[in-house]
Motif scaffolding. Structure first.
Motif, PDB file in Angstrom:
ATOM      1  N   LEU A 135       0.822  -1.216   0.000  1.00  0.00           N
ATOM      2  CA  LEU A 135       0.000   0.000   0.000  1.00  0.00           C
ATOM      3  C   LEU A 135       0.857   1.267   0.000  1.00  0.00           C
ATOM      4  O   LEU A 135       0.516   2.260  -0.634  1.00  0.00           O
ATOM      5  N   ALA A 136       2.008   1.206   0.696  1.00  0.00           N
ATOM      6  CA  ALA A 136       2.903   2.371   0.728  1.00  0.00           C
ATOM      7  C   ALA A 136       3.451   2.635  -0.675  1.00  0.00           C
ATOM      8  O   ALA A 136       3.439   3.780  -1.163  1.00  0.00           O
ATOM      9  N   VAL A 137       3.906   1.559  -1.330  1.00  0.00           N
ATOM     10  CA  VAL A 137       4.453   1.716  -2.688  1.00  0.00           C
ATOM     11  C   VAL A 137       3.347   2.171  -3.644  1.00  0.00           C
ATOM     12  O   VAL A 137       3.554   3.057  -4.497  1.00  0.00           O
ATOM     13  N   GLN A 138       2.173   1.613  -3.451  1.00  0.00           N
ATOM     14  CA  GLN A 138       1.029   1.974  -4.298  1.00  0.00           C
ATOM     15  C   GLN A 138       0.707   3.472  -4.145  1.00  0.00           C
ATOM     16  O   GLN A 138       0.520   4.187  -5.143  1.00  0.00           O
ATOM     17  N   GLY A 139       0.684   3.929  -2.900  1.00  0.00           N
ATOM     18  CA  GLY A 139       0.394   5.348  -2.634  1.00  0.00           C
ATOM     19  C   GLY A 139       1.460   6.252  -3.217  1.00  0.00           C
ATOM     20  O   GLY A 139       1.169   7.296  -3.814  1.00  0.00           O
ATOM     21  N   LEU A 140       2.711   5.818  -3.058  1.00  0.00           N
ATOM     22  CA  LEU A 140       3.840   6.599  -3.580  1.00  0.00           C
ATOM     23  C   LEU A 140       3.758   6.708  -5.101  1.00  0.00           C
ATOM     24  O   LEU A 140       3.937   7.799  -5.683  1.00  0.00           O
ATOM     25  N   MET A 141       3.448   5.589  -5.729  1.00  0.00           N
ATOM     26  CA  MET A 141       3.355   5.585  -7.199  1.00  0.00           C
ATOM     27  C   MET A 141       2.209   6.491  -7.662  1.00  0.00           C
ATOM     28  O   MET A 141       2.346   7.215  -8.646  1.00  0.00           O
ATOM     29  N   PHE A 142       1.105   6.439  -6.951  1.00  0.00           N
ATOM     30  CA  PHE A 142      -0.042   7.272  -7.322  1.00  0.00           C
ATOM     31  C   PHE A 142       0.331   8.746  -7.227  1.00  0.00           C
ATOM     32  O   PHE A 142       0.052   9.553  -8.134  1.00  0.00           O
ATOM     33  N   THR A 143       1.029   9.090  -6.118  1.00  0.00           N
ATOM     34  CA  THR A 143       1.436  10.491  -5.917  1.00  0.00           C
ATOM     35  C   THR A 143       2.370  10.934  -7.035  1.00  0.00           C
ATOM     36  O   THR A 143       2.230  12.029  -7.598  1.00  0.00           O
ATOM     37  N   TYR A 194      -7.794 -12.206  -0.647  1.00  0.00           N
ATOM     38  CA  TYR A 194      -6.891 -11.325   0.091  1.00  0.00           C
ATOM     39  C   TYR A 194      -6.269 -10.274  -0.844  1.00  0.00           C
ATOM     40  O   TYR A 194      -6.222  -9.086  -0.528  1.00  0.00           O
ATOM     41  N   VAL A 195      -5.806 -10.745  -2.004  1.00  0.00           N
ATOM     42  CA  VAL A 195      -5.175  -9.826  -2.959  1.00  0.00           C
ATOM     43  C   VAL A 195      -6.207  -8.821  -3.494  1.00  0.00           C
ATOM     44  O   VAL A 195      -5.893  -7.638  -3.694  1.00  0.00           O
ATOM     45  N   SER A 196      -7.432  -9.284  -3.689  1.00  0.00           N
ATOM     46  CA  SER A 196      -8.486  -8.372  -4.147  1.00  0.00           C
ATOM     47  C   SER A 196      -8.733  -7.278  -3.114  1.00  0.00           C
ATOM     48  O   SER A 196      -8.986  -6.124  -3.459  1.00  0.00           O
ATOM     49  N   CYS A 197      -8.654  -7.662  -1.824  1.00  0.00           N
ATOM     50  CA  CYS A 197      -8.798  -6.644  -0.770  1.00  0.00           C
ATOM     51  C   CYS A 197      -7.700  -5.598  -0.899  1.00  0.00           C
ATOM     52  O   CYS A 197      -7.945  -4.392  -0.791  1.00  0.00           O
ATOM     53  N   LEU A 198      -6.467  -6.069  -1.124  1.00  0.00           N
ATOM     54  CA  LEU A 198      -5.346  -5.135  -1.265  1.00  0.00           C
ATOM     55  C   LEU A 198      -5.545  -4.227  -2.471  1.00  0.00           C
ATOM     56  O   LEU A 198      -5.312  -3.011  -2.421  1.00  0.00           O
ATOM     57  N   LEU A 199      -5.988  -4.832  -3.578  1.00  0.00           N
ATOM     58  CA  LEU A 199      -6.133  -4.084  -4.830  1.00  0.00           C
ATOM     59  C   LEU A 199      -7.289  -3.096  -4.780  1.00  0.00           C
ATOM     60  O   LEU A 199      -7.143  -1.930  -5.155  1.00  0.00           O
ATOM     61  N   PHE A 200      -8.429  -3.576  -4.310  1.00  0.00           N
ATOM     62  CA  PHE A 200      -9.648  -2.778  -4.491  1.00  0.00           C
ATOM     63  C   PHE A 200     -10.155  -2.096  -3.225  1.00  0.00           C
ATOM     64  O   PHE A 200     -10.983  -1.209  -3.299  1.00  0.00           O
ATOM     65  N   VAL A 201      -9.692  -2.540  -2.061  1.00  0.00           N
ATOM     66  CA  VAL A 201     -10.077  -1.832  -0.835  1.00  0.00           C
ATOM     67  C   VAL A 201      -8.915  -0.924  -0.427  1.00  0.00           C
ATOM     68  O   VAL A 201      -9.045   0.299  -0.346  1.00  0.00           O
ATOM     69  N   GLY A 202      -7.727  -1.572  -0.226  1.00  0.00           N
ATOM     70  CA  GLY A 202      -6.543  -0.782   0.128  1.00  0.00           C
ATOM     71  C   GLY A 202      -6.159   0.180  -0.985  1.00  0.00           C
ATOM     72  O   GLY A 202      -5.707   1.302  -0.740  1.00  0.00           O
ATOM     73  N   GLY A 203      -6.365  -0.254  -2.219  1.00  0.00           N
ATOM     74  CA  GLY A 203      -5.928   0.556  -3.356  1.00  0.00           C
ATOM     75  C   GLY A 203      -7.029   1.442  -3.916  1.00  0.00           C
ATOM     76  O   GLY A 203      -6.921   1.952  -5.044  1.00  0.00           O
ATOM     77  N   ALA A 204      -8.091   1.638  -3.136  1.00  0.00           N
ATOM     78  CA  ALA A 204      -9.232   2.421  -3.640  1.00  0.00           C
ATOM     79  C   ALA A 204      -8.967   3.925  -3.603  1.00  0.00           C
ATOM     80  O   ALA A 204      -9.709   4.710  -4.188  1.00  0.00           O
ATOM     81  N   LEU A 205      -7.875   4.308  -2.914  1.00  0.00           N
ATOM     82  CA  LEU A 205      -7.568   5.740  -2.749  1.00  0.00           C
ATOM     83  C   LEU A 205      -7.445   6.456  -4.107  1.00  0.00           C
ATOM     84  O   LEU A 205      -8.010   7.543  -4.310  1.00  0.00           O
ATOM     85  N   ALA A 206      -6.719   5.798  -5.023  1.00  0.00           N
ATOM     86  CA  ALA A 206      -6.466   6.440  -6.321  1.00  0.00           C
ATOM     87  C   ALA A 206      -7.774   6.696  -7.091  1.00  0.00           C
ATOM     88  O   ALA A 206      -8.054   7.848  -7.459  1.00  0.00           O
TER      89      ALA A 206
END
Lengths: 303, 251
Positions: free
Chosen positions: B27-35, B119-131
């Protein structure tokens, strides 16, 4: 309850189980006894469906393990030598999972888990992670998962292996408690454990059945080539000469107070013939010269 | 039965420190990439009131790079999440619990796969819903391409989970399982470089590359061939994992 016919299991060129036939009656406790490498674990793994046989058939509670595998496996609980435990689950969670896998109905699941914990003395550690439990408690959890669904057949592979004497006694008590409720097949390499815990014992050596029966039946079956001590009130030399003429007697050793015979055939008929001859000389006693332990050791390793 | 096995996979991951470390890093890397991607996109169109009208399409400027970043994260993290699926059962001796229960080996494989995919779907679509939420709140992104990208990620996760499960079934070592999943998935990804050439190698790149069969989703295109390829990939890997598990009874 368990019928095994002509069971063979090969690992490459090695024959681990060689034409085994076994029949276990409902409610009976059957022990599989033998040294390491005798084929006990392989047999038990086949019985519980973890291993496929090279040939032969197995029936559990009337279900053929090959064609009605699911029903057969639903009828049994299995505790391997290394209990199959998830260290990251609590005792109650793990037993709930085991009950789900064993298709215990949702409405009965909580009661089944509670009963299994009560039965095996796990209530005090129900919320503890399995990874934090002592060896004795881990073995109890292993037993609890095997009986959580109240199976008709319990298969226990060396259930007391690696336990200290107190834990061993406790595990034996638990198994004794289950007597009559489930048909139990357990393996051990300890003769004393087999004869004290089991109604009948099957001795395996080199993947083959050497003998099956109660303690007395085993003794009779294992007499082949073994020794019998005869005590009489009459003339020892004359009796010894008469016994020496029997076909089933290989040799006669005349002692000061008794005669020791080595038999060529160990059937009850042989013993009866010996006793009948000795009776004419005032038979006082006729008993095996060796203990069951020696008979067992000779049976599994004739060399 | 499939549900019970999948449920255990999910629950255990929710309490596993390792799974939380992986999730946190992801999630940290995902957020960083989005930013970073958002920053680059805004910088490229700085001063423009309407970025799309200034010739900076939201799709190629933002959604596609975000999709690629998520795909790479899946590629990098999936081996860490899948390595224990069956290898740990082999190593821990718990496989006997599954094999002696009235559960088929196919149910075991599907339960494990669905548990990880959940579990991965949770990471992708719940944790990664910020973008996507940010884009919807502060802009007016095209929703259909975003849904296409989400489908692409789900299919890629399904294919990589199945590959990871197969590797975990093939080896009793989690480390070996992770390395096998990494090398195989990266190899299949990089086959795309052959696509530019000629002859059979180009065909191999065109038909065999994971990248080739997933990149169109990032452009909002849902191609039937790609969907079929990814489903077939997952199917074959699951079939092989099932056969491998079944073979343990006969070893």
């Amino acid at each position: 309850m368990i019928e095994v016919q002509d069971l063979v299991r090969r690992y490459g060129d090695l024959v681990a189980v060689d034409g085994l036939n076994l029949s276990v009656r409902r409610g009976e406790v059957m022990g599989l006894l033998g040294p390491n490498g005798a084929g006990k674990t392989t047999t038990l793994r086949i019985l519980c469906g973890c291993l496929g046989p090279s040939s032969g058939s197995v029936q559990i509670a009337g279900f053929d393990l090959a064609t009605e595998s699911r029903q057969a496996r639903a009828s049994l609980g299995y505790l391997p030598e290394q209990p199959p435990l998830y260290d990251d689950m609590s005792v109650a969670e793990f037993l709930d999972y085991a009950a789900r896998l064993r298709a215990v109905a949702r409405a009965e699941r909580a009661d089944a888990v509670e009963r299994a914990m009560e039965r095996t003395g796990l209530l005090e550690v129900r919320h503890r992670l399995i990874g934090q439990l002592s060896k004795g408690f881990r073995q109890r959890v292993g037993l609890a998962q095997a009986l959580v669904h109240r199976p008709a057949v319990l298969v226990l592979d060396e259930p007391t292996s690696g336990l200290d004497p107190a834990q061993m006694a406790s595990m034996r008590e638990l198994i004794a408690d289950l007597r009559g409720e489930s048909t139990i097949v357990l393996s051990t390499h300890l003769l004393s454990e087999a004869t004290s815990m089991c109604d009948r014992v099957t001795i395996l050596a080199g993947g083959r059945r050497v003998a099956t029966g109660t303690e007395e039946e085993l003794r009779a079956q294992l007499l082949d080539g073994q020794r019998v001590r005869i005590e009489i009130t009459g003339e020892l030399a004359a009796c010894s000469e008469a016994l020496g003429k029997l076909e089933a007697v290989r040799s006669v050793d005349l002692g000061d107070r008794a005669i020791t015979l080595t038999l060529t055939q160990g059937t009850p008929d042989t013993l009866a013939a010996v006793n009948s001859v000795a009776a004419a000389f005032g038979l006082v006693s006729s008993r095996p010269a060796d203990g069951l332990e020696e008979l067992f050791l000779r049976a599994v390793d004739p060399q | 039965m499939i549900w019970h096995i999948a449920r255990r996979e999910l629950l255990v991951r929710l309490r596993s420190p390792f799974a939380w470390v992986v999730a946190g890093t992801w999630l940290a890397v995902q957020g960083l990439m989005f930013t970073l991607i958002l920053g680059l996109y805004l910088q490229a169109g700085s001063g423009a009131a309407d970025l799309e009208q200034e010739g900076l399409p939201l799709l190629s400027g933002l959604i596609e790079p975000l999709y690629s970043a998520q795909s790479l994260l899946l590629l990098l993290f999936m081996p860490l999440l899948s390595m224990s699926l069956l290898a740990a059962e082999q190593r821990g001796g718990t496989l006997s619990l599954l094999l002696s229960s009235p559960v088929s080996t196919l149910e075991v494989v599907l339960g494990k796969w669905l548990g990880l995919l959940g579990y991965v779907s949770c990471l992708l679509f719940v944790g990664g819903a910020l973008a996507p939420i940010t884009l919807v709140v502060f802009g007016d992104p095209p929703l259909a391409p975003m849904a296409g990208a989400a489908l692409g990620l789900l299919l890629l996760a399904a294919a990589l989970s199945a590959l990871g499960l197969l590797a975990s079934a093939l080896s009793g070592s989690q480390l070996v399982a992770a390395v096998v999943t990494w090398t195989t998935s990266l190899g299949l990804w990089l086959l795309a470089v052959l696509e530019a050439g000629d002859g059979p190698f180009a065909a191999l790149g065109r038909h065999g590359s994971l990248l080739v069969h997933t990149r169109s989703f990032g452009r909002g295109l849902v191609d039937g061939t790609d969907v079929t390829w990814l489903i077939a990939f997952a199917f074959v890997a699951l079939l092989a994992a099932w056969q491998r598990l079944e073979s343990w009874r006969w070893r």
